[in-house]
Motif scaffolding. Structure first.
Motif, PDB file in Angstrom:
ATOM      1  N   ALA A   1       0.578   3.796  -8.970  1.00  0.00           N
ATOM      2  CA  ALA A   1      -0.003   4.087  -7.656  1.00  0.00           C
ATOM      3  C   ALA A   1       0.548   5.383  -7.083  1.00  0.00           C
ATOM      4  O   ALA A   1      -0.171   6.162  -6.438  1.00  0.00           O
ATOM      5  N   ARG A   2       1.823   5.662  -7.344  1.00  0.00           N
ATOM      6  CA  ARG A   2       2.439   6.898  -6.842  1.00  0.00           C
ATOM      7  C   ARG A   2       1.796   8.128  -7.475  1.00  0.00           C
ATOM      8  O   ARG A   2       1.671   9.174  -6.831  1.00  0.00           O
ATOM      9  N   THR A   3       1.372   8.000  -8.729  1.00  0.00           N
ATOM     10  CA  THR A   3       0.705   9.117  -9.397  1.00  0.00           C
ATOM     11  C   THR A   3      -0.579   9.505  -8.677  1.00  0.00           C
ATOM     12  O   THR A   3      -0.805  10.671  -8.332  1.00  0.00           O
ATOM     13  N   PHE A   4      -1.439   8.518  -8.427  1.00  0.00           N
ATOM     14  CA  PHE A   4      -2.732   8.819  -7.804  1.00  0.00           C
ATOM     15  C   PHE A   4      -2.588   9.083  -6.310  1.00  0.00           C
ATOM     16  O   PHE A   4      -3.376   9.837  -5.729  1.00  0.00           O
ATOM     17  N   ALA A   5      -1.588   8.508  -5.685  1.00  0.00           N
ATOM     18  CA  ALA A   5      -1.339   8.792  -4.270  1.00  0.00           C
ATOM     19  C   ALA A   5      -0.909  10.242  -4.071  1.00  0.00           C
ATOM     20  O   ALA A   5      -1.267  10.885  -3.076  1.00  0.00           O
ATOM     21  N   THR A   6      -0.140  10.771  -5.020  1.00  0.00           N
ATOM     22  CA  THR A   6       0.280  12.175  -4.928  1.00  0.00           C
ATOM     23  C   THR A   6      -0.927  13.105  -4.953  1.00  0.00           C
ATOM     24  O   THR A   6      -0.982  14.102  -4.227  1.00  0.00           O
ATOM     25  N   ILE A   7      -1.908  12.781  -5.789  1.00  0.00           N
ATOM     26  CA  ILE A   7      -3.118  13.610  -5.867  1.00  0.00           C
ATOM     27  C   ILE A   7      -3.941  13.474  -4.592  1.00  0.00           C
ATOM     28  O   ILE A   7      -4.394  14.465  -4.010  1.00  0.00           O
TER      29      ILE A   7
ATOM     30  N   THR B   1       0.839  -1.199   0.000  1.00  0.00           N
ATOM     31  CA  THR B   1       0.000   0.000   0.000  1.00  0.00           C
ATOM     32  C   THR B   1       0.874   1.248   0.000  1.00  0.00           C
ATOM     33  O   THR B   1       2.044   1.195   0.374  1.00  0.00           O
ATOM     34  N   ILE B   2       0.287   2.332  -0.434  1.00  0.00           N
ATOM     35  CA  ILE B   2       0.902   3.652  -0.295  1.00  0.00           C
ATOM     36  C   ILE B   2      -0.043   4.502   0.544  1.00  0.00           C
ATOM     37  O   ILE B   2      -1.241   4.538   0.289  1.00  0.00           O
ATOM     38  N   GLN B   3       0.527   5.154   1.531  1.00  0.00           N
ATOM     39  CA  GLN B   3      -0.269   6.020   2.393  1.00  0.00           C
ATOM     40  C   GLN B   3       0.533   7.276   2.697  1.00  0.00           C
ATOM     41  O   GLN B   3       1.757   7.219   2.872  1.00  0.00           O
ATOM     42  N   GLY B   4      -0.148   8.385   2.755  1.00  0.00           N
ATOM     43  CA  GLY B   4       0.536   9.649   2.986  1.00  0.00           C
ATOM     44  C   GLY B   4       0.754   9.936   4.454  1.00  0.00           C
ATOM     45  O   GLY B   4       0.038   9.441   5.328  1.00  0.00           O
ATOM     46  N   THR B   5       1.772  10.727   4.730  1.00  0.00           N
ATOM     47  CA  THR B   5       2.003  11.243   6.078  1.00  0.00           C
ATOM     48  C   THR B   5       2.141  12.756   5.976  1.00  0.00           C
ATOM     49  O   THR B   5       2.589  13.288   4.964  1.00  0.00           O
ATOM     50  N   SER B   6       1.734  13.435   7.032  1.00  0.00           N
ATOM     51  CA  SER B   6       1.844  14.894   7.061  1.00  0.00           C
ATOM     52  C   SER B   6       2.477  15.312   8.373  1.00  0.00           C
ATOM     53  O   SER B   6       2.290  14.652   9.401  1.00  0.00           O
ATOM     54  N   GLU B   7       3.218  16.389   8.330  1.00  0.00           N
ATOM     55  CA  GLU B   7       3.875  16.892   9.521  1.00  0.00           C
ATOM     56  C   GLU B   7       2.833  17.458  10.466  1.00  0.00           C
ATOM     57  O   GLU B   7       1.992  18.265  10.085  1.00  0.00           O
ATOM     58  N   SER B   8       2.875  17.033  11.700  1.00  0.00           N
ATOM     59  CA  SER B   8       1.930  17.537  12.689  1.00  0.00           C
ATOM     60  C   SER B   8       2.467  18.805  13.316  1.00  0.00           C
ATOM     61  O   SER B   8       3.659  19.090  13.258  1.00  0.00           O
ATOM     62  N   LEU B   9       1.559  19.575  13.920  1.00  0.00           N
ATOM     63  CA  LEU B   9       1.944  20.843  14.524  1.00  0.00           C
ATOM     64  C   LEU B   9       2.922  20.586  15.658  1.00  0.00           C
ATOM     65  O   LEU B   9       2.643  19.844  16.584  1.00  0.00           O
ATOM     66  N   GLY B  10       4.079  21.201  15.595  1.00  0.00           N
ATOM     67  CA  GLY B  10       5.088  21.009  16.627  1.00  0.00           C
ATOM     68  C   GLY B  10       6.100  19.945  16.281  1.00  0.00           C
ATOM     69  O   GLY B  10       7.008  19.678  17.053  1.00  0.00           O
ATOM     70  N   GLY B  11       5.957  19.299  15.111  1.00  0.00           N
ATOM     71  CA  GLY B  11       6.901  18.267  14.726  1.00  0.00           C
ATOM     72  C   GLY B  11       6.254  16.893  14.711  1.00  0.00           C
ATOM     73  O   GLY B  11       5.103  16.708  15.079  1.00  0.00           O
ATOM     74  N   GLY B  12       7.017  15.883  14.304  1.00  0.00           N
ATOM     75  CA  GLY B  12       6.450  14.550  14.188  1.00  0.00           C
ATOM     76  C   GLY B  12       5.594  14.447  12.931  1.00  0.00           C
ATOM     77  O   GLY B  12       5.606  15.310  12.073  1.00  0.00           O
ATOM     78  N   PHE B  13       4.855  13.330  12.808  1.00  0.00           N
ATOM     79  CA  PHE B  13       4.018  13.173  11.627  1.00  0.00           C
ATOM     80  C   PHE B  13       2.747  12.425  12.006  1.00  0.00           C
ATOM     81  O   PHE B  13       2.677  11.711  13.009  1.00  0.00           O
TER      82      PHE B  13
END
Length: 751
Positions: free
Chosen positions: A155-161, A82-94
């Protein structure tokens, strides 16, 4: 079994031609399933595979091969790749982007690639890191496929969107398959343009990073003010248009307008009662409502940041009381002195704006803002419980109740001894209204309970997401109207206290004929201290509204807002109307009321991420027109709102303001079992001892603030603004000597 996590880059649509071609092919050939009700991985995969292979003669063979490749084990249906996104959380970490997941597999029997996307009607729990999944993307590719067209690259194409939260919000709101595909296609082209501009910027200026905070714009005289005007004027018309255009915007406009109406009107009545008592009727409820109307409309039309809510506050009421006490001591005219203090305050605020003094707010961090926000919540609670104690003292434990109790214990001993020939003896007994206090208790805490219950409904499992959101949006109006009905009709036999009201002119210009040198000098000192209070309150409110977590896009306007507040309070001072400035917690709650949010679940803990905020002036404009019309509802029907409901609203505002306040969260950790700690970024990244030390330093500053703010000596409260400013050097000079900088970055990343 084993899991392997690998970090892969997002697709570069500007340089990789295949990415845009894949999206174009998807728009022509791919399969879409919108608003399906399945809630398990197996059922979703079955639907998608059936849709993709519909009409294929080898459907049964390929389906079996696809499932074997997709899942890690036949009996344990866990997705293998699978491909899943991560985002930086406020104050650091993800944080994981749990609202979407992209599954992929390579199959020997396939002749070409297949892509399918399913949008779930209700969020489904598909695993530990996908507990609120709304989009499921399935990519199947032939085993022998060139590198740019294999399963991973597709999969990377659609995961980016799907990784873009704004795009997900648009896809979530789309009504038809054609609209869904059009959004995907348009976003892919827009992403290519953005990435192209970004790469050119990196090549031209590889080592320069300029943060956009609104403090360093241009050069020369009033550069901050000029920068604010340059930044905000192009968005002025869109500030009105954004309040009526977009999915669910009209619903948000109505609910937020009603929220602001009650959230501003009822505190205005409560502070009007307080000012009426402190000034012996010089500033009353009617004047406060008129001032609120003028201030709200003026700032809405001319202010830089339209999401800031103007309000008179408890510190301002205390300051007005100090001015009145000084005038009583020195036999001065109160309204004249009040106008002079207001004019000096205006002058100092104009100087702060022109000379860019707001730049010191660059040193204001999340911790300082949260200390002040928590102090405001405590102040609301103190005001509410003070009035509750006053009601009990006057009605429940009054002298009349004591007389009746003594009479019940021994009437003959209590009656005065008189001549036996005097048959009739009247005993003067004061009223005992214990039922009033009990009803007061019910109404105040009832308003709090109904409001908080509805406000927290979004975190409950009841109903569906849209209905929970509606209940949360209308929590405040429903609680106020419900408990006002209970107090005025269900308890109509009980004489509840009503707020005082008096007729009279409220547009009367203050006379300055009695001004002398001593009044000018004295008012200058008080005006300077008042300007510091305005400066800190207005800028801290602006900083919390402009927090990066709110994802505002139109820029800040600290200097412009300060200038507009100065002009507004100049007018209010000359007519003897109460002062106004940006208010907490109303302003951050206003932002949240206009926001679209995405729900995240992590180890059972639910929190919301703001996707976008409708930056509009219409909510404050409409709500303050309604507040202005409420002047004609005095005394009836506004007096049907019991005082208990007014102060119940104070408790509601205090409690709802604690959401996302990390100081309050970390304070609760002091009495929480370690195994029950939430998976916050600071819990993961900071040693427990360092985290608690930082919390204690904040609590110590909060205690000092409360000590000065709630001191029984009014003159001591005049240094209250200086204390807030003193917290800035404490945070940047003393605290780093106790806690390492890398831990402070996680606990208190500055704005």
């Amino acid at each position: 079994m084993f899991a392997q996590h690998e970090r892969i880059p997002m697709k570069d649509f500007s340089n990789e031609v295949r990415a845009t071609l894949d999206v174009d092919n998807f728009v022509l050939q791919a399969s879409l399933l919108l608003d399906i009700t399945e809630n398990s991985v197996e059922s979703i995969v079955d639907l998608l595979v059936e849709k993709l292979l519909e009409g294929d003669e080898r459907e049964e063979v390929i389906t079996k091969e696809v499932k074997s490749a997709l899942f890690s084990h036949d009996s344990v249906h866990v997705l293998a790749k699978t491909i899943q996104g991560t985002s930086e959380s406020l104050g650091g970490g993800f944080d994981y982007d749990q609202s979407w997941i992209c599954a992929m597999c390579s199959v020997q029997s396939l002749q070409r690639r297949h892509v399918a996307i399913a949008r779930l009607k209700h969020a489904a729990n598909l695993g530990r890191t996908s507990q609120e999944t709304r989009f499921f993307c399935l990519v199947m590719a032939p085993m022998r496929e060139k590198g740019t067209k294999n399963a991973l690259e597709t999969a990377r194409t659609f995961a980016t969107i799907l990784a873009d939260i704004d795009c997900r919000q648009l896809l979530q709101n789309s009504k038809t398959e054609d609209e869904f595909k059009r959004i995907l296609n348009c976003y892919a082209k827009e992403l290519a343009i953005q990435q192209s501009h970004s790469s050119r910027h990196r090549l031209s200026r590889p080592s320069v990073v300029v943060p956009f905070d609104g403090f360093d714009v241009g050069s020369g005289f009033a550069r901050g003010l000029r920068g604010d005007l340059k930044r905000r004027i192009p968005h002025y018309l869109s500030d009105f248009r954004d309040g009526i255009v977009g999915h669910k915007t009209i619903h948000k406009l109505i609910s937020t307008t009603l929220f602001l109406y009650f959230a501003c009107l009822l505190p205005s009545i409560a502070f009007g009662v307080l000012n009426d008592k402190n000034t012996h009727g010089k500033i009353d409820v009617r004047k406060v409502i008129v001032s609120q109307t003028i201030g709200g409309l003026f700032f809405c039309l001319f202010g830089g940041q339209p999401l800031i809510v103007m309000l008179t506050t408890a510190p301002l009421a205390i300051y007005i009381k100090i001015i009145y006490s000084i005038c009583e001591d020195f036999k001065l005219d109160f309204l004249t002195m009040y106008a002079l203090v207001g004019l000096w305050n205006t002058l100092f605020l104009c100087l702060y704006s022109v000379f860019d003094v707001s730049r010191i707010m660059k040193w204001s961090t999340r911790s300082t803002e949260e200390i002040f926000a928590l102090f405001i919540s405590i102040a609301f609670c103190v005001d509410a419980f003070k009035d509750l104690a006053y009601n009990f003292k006057r009605n429940y434990i009054s002298e009349g109740c004591d007389q009746i109790q003594r009479m019940d214990l021994g009437l003959l001993d209590y009656l005065p001894q008189n001549d036996s020939s005097n048959v009739t003896q009247t005993v003067s007994i004061q009223p005992c209204l214990r039922e009033n206090s009990l009803v007061y208790l019910i109404l105040m805490f009832g308003t709090l309970w109904v409001g908080v219950t509805l406000h927290s409904f979004t975190k409950s499992p009841f109903l569906d997401a849209s209905k929970r959101e509606v209940l949360a949006d209308y929590a405040l109006p429903v609680s106020v109207i419900t408990m006002s009905f209970v107090g005025s009709y269900l308890f109509s036999d009980i004489q509840l206290e009503k707020f005082p009201y008096q007729d009279g002119s409220f547009f009367q210009l203050v006379s300055l004929e009695q001004v002398n040198v001593y009044m000018i000098v004295g008012s200058m000192g008080m005006g300077f201290c008042l300007s510091l209070l305005f400066f800190m309150d207005q800028n801290i409110t602006g900083a919390m509204v402009n927090s990066p977590g709110n994802k505002l896009k139109k820029g800040t306007a600290y200097h412009l807002d300060l200038m507009v507040v100065a002009g507004l309070n100049c007018v209010l001072s000359m007519f003897g109307l109460p002062w106004l400035h940006g208010a907490l917690p109303h302003s951050p709650l206003h932002v949240k009321a206009l926001a679209d949010k995405e729900e995240r679940v992590d180890q059972g803990h639910v929190h919301h991420i703001i996707v976008r905020v409708r930056e509009t002036r219409l909510t404050i404009l409409l709500s303050h027109i309604m507040i202005g019309l409420s002047v004609f509802m005095l005394p009836v029907p506004l007096q049907y709102i019991p005082n208990a409901v007014l102060y119940g609203l104070f408790l509601y505002m205090a409690c709802t303001a604690l959401d996302d306040n990390q100081l309050f969260e970390r304070t609760m950790l002091l009495i929480t079992e370690q195994a029950a700690y939430p998976p916050n970024h600071y819990v993961r990244r900071v040693p427990q001892r360092k985290m608690h030390i930082f919390t204690f330093t904040q609590l110590l500053q909060l205690a000092c603030l409360c000590g000065f703010g709630f001191a029984p000596w009014p003159y001591l409260k005049m240094v209250f603004p200086l204390l807030i400013m003193f917290f800035l050097p404490i945070r940047h000079r003393l605290v780093p000597k106790v806690i390492h900088t890398k831990y402070l970055d996680a606990l208190d990343r500055s704005h």
